[in-house]
Motif scaffolding. Structure first.
Motif, PDB file in Angstrom:
ATOM      1  N   UNK A   1       0.828  -1.217   0.000  1.00 53.38           N
ATOM      2  CA  UNK A   1       0.000   0.000   0.000  1.00 53.38           C
ATOM      3  C   UNK A   1       0.860   1.264   0.000  1.00 53.38           C
ATOM      4  N   UNK A   2       2.143   1.105  -0.308  1.00 57.42           N
ATOM      5  CA  UNK A   2       3.064   2.243  -0.269  1.00 57.42           C
ATOM      6  C   UNK A   2       3.521   2.615  -1.673  1.00 57.42           C
ATOM      7  N   UNK A   3       3.476   3.908  -1.992  1.00 60.39           N
ATOM      8  CA  UNK A   3       3.958   4.431  -3.269  1.00 60.39           C
ATOM      9  C   UNK A   3       5.281   5.142  -3.045  1.00 60.39           C
ATOM     10  N   UNK A   4       6.279   4.800  -3.882  1.00 59.39           N
ATOM     11  CA  UNK A   4       7.612   5.388  -3.728  1.00 59.39           C
ATOM     12  C   UNK A   4       8.202   5.708  -5.091  1.00 59.39           C
ATOM     13  N   UNK A   5       9.257   6.522  -5.077  1.00 56.31           N
ATOM     14  CA  UNK A   5      10.003   6.780  -6.312  1.00 56.31           C
ATOM     15  C   UNK A   5      10.672   5.477  -6.743  1.00 56.31           C
ATOM     16  N   UNK A   6      10.577   5.171  -8.018  1.00 56.43           N
ATOM     17  CA  UNK A   6      11.097   3.909  -8.542  1.00 56.43           C
ATOM     18  C   UNK A   6      12.628   3.910  -8.581  1.00 56.43           C
ATOM     19  N   UNK A   7      13.256   2.813  -8.139  1.00 54.39           N
ATOM     20  CA  UNK A   7      14.714   2.716  -8.260  1.00 54.39           C
ATOM     21  C   UNK A   7      15.143   2.746  -9.728  1.00 54.39           C
ATOM     22  N   UNK A   8      16.340   3.266  -9.962  1.00 51.64           N
ATOM     23  CA  UNK A   8      16.832   3.411 -11.333  1.00 51.64           C
ATOM     24  C   UNK A   8      16.942   2.056 -12.036  1.00 51.64           C
ATOM     25  N   UNK A   9      17.365   1.031 -11.303  1.00 52.70           N
ATOM     26  CA  UNK A   9      17.520  -0.294 -11.911  1.00 52.70           C
ATOM     27  C   UNK A   9      16.196  -0.805 -12.465  1.00 52.70           C
ATOM     28  N   UNK A  10      15.121  -0.645 -11.679  1.00 50.25           N
ATOM     29  CA  UNK A  10      13.797  -1.085 -12.135  1.00 50.25           C
ATOM     30  C   UNK A  10      13.332  -0.254 -13.328  1.00 50.25           C
ATOM     31  N   UNK A  11      13.611   1.048 -13.294  1.00 49.75           N
ATOM     32  CA  UNK A  11      13.230   1.920 -14.413  1.00 49.75           C
ATOM     33  C   UNK A  11      13.921   1.476 -15.702  1.00 49.75           C
ATOM     34  N   UNK A  12      15.180   1.135 -15.619  1.00 50.11           N
ATOM     35  CA  UNK A  12      15.915   0.692 -16.800  1.00 50.11           C
ATOM     36  C   UNK A  12      15.384  -0.636 -17.322  1.00 50.11           C
ATOM     37  N   UNK A  13      14.985  -1.539 -16.414  1.00 50.26           N
ATOM     38  CA  UNK A  13      14.383  -2.807 -16.830  1.00 50.26           C
ATOM     39  C   UNK A  13      13.107  -2.569 -17.640  1.00 50.26           C
ATOM     40  N   UNK A  14      12.275  -1.635 -17.170  1.00 54.32           N
ATOM     41  CA  UNK A  14      11.033  -1.337 -17.885  1.00 54.32           C
ATOM     42  C   UNK A  14      11.310  -0.686 -19.234  1.00 54.32           C
ATOM     43  N   UNK A  15      12.335   0.153 -19.292  1.00 51.59           N
ATOM     44  CA  UNK A  15      12.702   0.748 -20.573  1.00 51.59           C
ATOM     45  C   UNK A  15      13.123  -0.322 -21.582  1.00 51.59           C
ATOM     46  N   UNK A  16      13.944  -1.270 -21.127  1.00 50.98           N
ATOM     47  CA  UNK A  16      14.359  -2.362 -22.010  1.00 50.98           C
ATOM     48  C   UNK A  16      13.163  -3.194 -22.449  1.00 50.98           C
ATOM     49  N   UNK A  17      12.237  -3.445 -21.511  1.00 49.99           N
ATOM     50  CA  UNK A  17      11.044  -4.212 -21.857  1.00 49.99           C
ATOM     51  C   UNK A  17      10.197  -3.480 -22.886  1.00 49.99           C
TER      52      UNK A  17
END
Length: 468
Positions: free
Chosen positions: A121-137
């Motif tokens: 139930x917590x919203x946070x700024x996304x870590x850079x590693x996860x952001x890069x994974x989504x970009x690649x996807x």
């Protein structure tokens, strides 16, 4: 969505896909949560409900709607968010539901240049590693092998009967519109397998009739090895075909080579023959392999290897972006490498969308008395290893039991340790003691009973059966 739905959600409380905001005064925090939902599987922010789940509503004015529209303009790429207004009876107040329905091809989303994600139930700024994974996807989803144009094959070279069979199954399952007609081109368009009557590679994988030389990867490799390594083959086959043909070939090969496990039904002591591993688990593993494999590798295939002590099913390619082997045995998002191919399997009723396939494989095997299958990623391939239970290996009953042998099992089931003379007395029509002794040794060889002691002091007992 109706007020009764909101009341139900309010009673359930906030979750990984639902958040409450008392009013649009908290719109900036609501926007962060919407961004997090967009970067996952979606969700709803409900405005007019307190964090404790009390429905309070608010007045919705033109300014309210302008504020929401301004907030949505801060997303990049444009946010697929629906705004739903729900009036509260006998009141001028309303609820506002902001429903995020993300597309995998559009993730990651940012809000004013920052990405967010959701944990519980917590919203946070996304870590850079996860952001890069989504970009690649996202790059992969837009430039996949499966949605590239099939230059060398046209609609006339596909298996039209298989396409119509898929259409009928999809309509019957409610996964294709009832209005879907018999026109092959229209069916392929509805399933995303052609654009302007030009088919894509996924259509060849699913419905092709000719694969060489252009599509050597439409292949299934099957082997039955002698022993527990690859030193010697008992059977070795390679088959070309579309995915549904290969699935049928794989199931036939498994039926031909996997042993049948016999078990004794409690109370009756009659043999029941069952496949060594649940057929539903094997089919699920094969469907996963066809949906998730890397078809861009021309030399790749789905592979089946049967050894004396295990079964392995492999597919070329790594796990989808962001997934690890340990995620496969717990709840995880469904991220097929080939969403077009997976979608057709879904319409055929052979797969669900919710990432439960690997968990289902585990559940089915455990219920059948086996250890949990092992998921492995190595050397550019993903495999699932099926391991038989310690019970089944010695209990492959090769012959039907006689009525007297079943009677002996019934006698031993009612006691702990019995010597031969007591078993003889309990039999309704006992033969010579040597005959009963032969029966006992036969049951012992099958692993159904055991003994301890020697000579006249030997006693016999039933081997513990696995839980039903």
């Amino acid at each position: 969505m109706r007020l009764s739905d909101i009341k139900h959600l309010a009673k359930e409380g906030e979750s990984s896909t639902v958040e409450f905001k008392k009013s649009t005064g908290q719109l900036s925090r609501a926007a962060e949560t919407i961004c997090a939902f967009l970067n996952d599987e979606g969700g709803r922010v409900i405005i007019g409900v307190t964090p404790e789940g009390k429905i309070v509503g608010q007045q919705v004015t033109d300014k309210t709607l302008r504020d929401i529209a301004t907030m949505l303009q801060k997303f990049e790429p444009p946010a697929p968010v629906s705004t739903i207004r729900i009036p509260i009876a006998n009141s001028k107040l309303e609820l506002i539901v902001l429903e995020a329905r993300p597309s995998e091809e559009a993730r990651p989303f940012t809000l004013s240049g920052r990405p967010y994600y959701r944990i519980g139930t917590t919203t946070s700024v996304m870590p850079q590693e996860r952001y890069q994974e989504l970009l690649l996807a996202r790059i992969h989803s837009r430039h996949r092998w499966e949605n590239a144009q099939a230059d060398m094959i046209d609609i006339g070279q596909l298996d039209h009967e298989e396409i119509l069979r898929t259409m009928r199954a999809g309509v019957a399952a409610g996964r294709l519109p009832q209005s879907t007609g018999q026109d092959i081109g229209d069916i392929l368009e509805k399933m995303g397998l052609s654009v302007n009557r030009q088919i894509v590679n996924a259509a060849v994988v699913l419905f092709g009739r000719r694969f060489l030389p252009e599509y050597p990867q439409c292949q299934l490799r099957m082997a039955r090895f002698k022993g527990i390594d690859k030193a010697e083959f008992l059977d070795n086959r390679q088959v070309q075909g579309h995915a549904f043909q290969l699935l049928d070939e794989a199931m036939l090969f498994l039926q031909r080579h996997l042993p049948v496990a016999g078990r004794i039904q409690p109370g009756l002591f009659e043999r029941i023959d069952e496949p060594l591993f649940p057929a539903a688990a094997l089919r699920e593993a094969l469907v996963n392999a066809f949906c998730h494999r890397d078809y861009a590798h021309a030399g790749g295939a789905v592979s089946i290897a049967i050894y004396d002590d295990r079964l392995e099913i492999w597919s070329d390619g790594s796990l989808p972006f962001g997934l690890r082997v340990e995620d496969l045995k717990r709840d995880h998002p469904s991220r097929p490498r080939n969403p077009l191919i997976a979608d057709v399997f879904y319409r055929r009723g052979l797969v669900e969308r919710w990432g439960r396939g690997t968990q289902s494989i585990v559940d089915l095997c455990v219920r059948a008395g086996h250890p949990e299958p092992e998921f492995v990623e190595q050397a550019g391939a993903v495999g699932v290893l099926f391991l038989p239970s310690e019970y089944i290996a010695p209990h492959r009953v090769a012959h039907d039991l006689t009525a007297r042998q079943r009677e002996i099992l019934q006698i031993l089931a009612g006691s702990y340790d019995l010597p031969l003379r007591f078993i003889m007395k309990a039999l309704k029509d006992p033969p010579a003691s040597a005959t009963v002794r032969d029966d006992l040794y036969h049951l012992k060889r099958l692993g159904l009973i055991d003994s301890k002691g020697h000579g006249r002091g030997a006693v016999w007992f039933l081997v513990k059966r696995p839980p039903e």
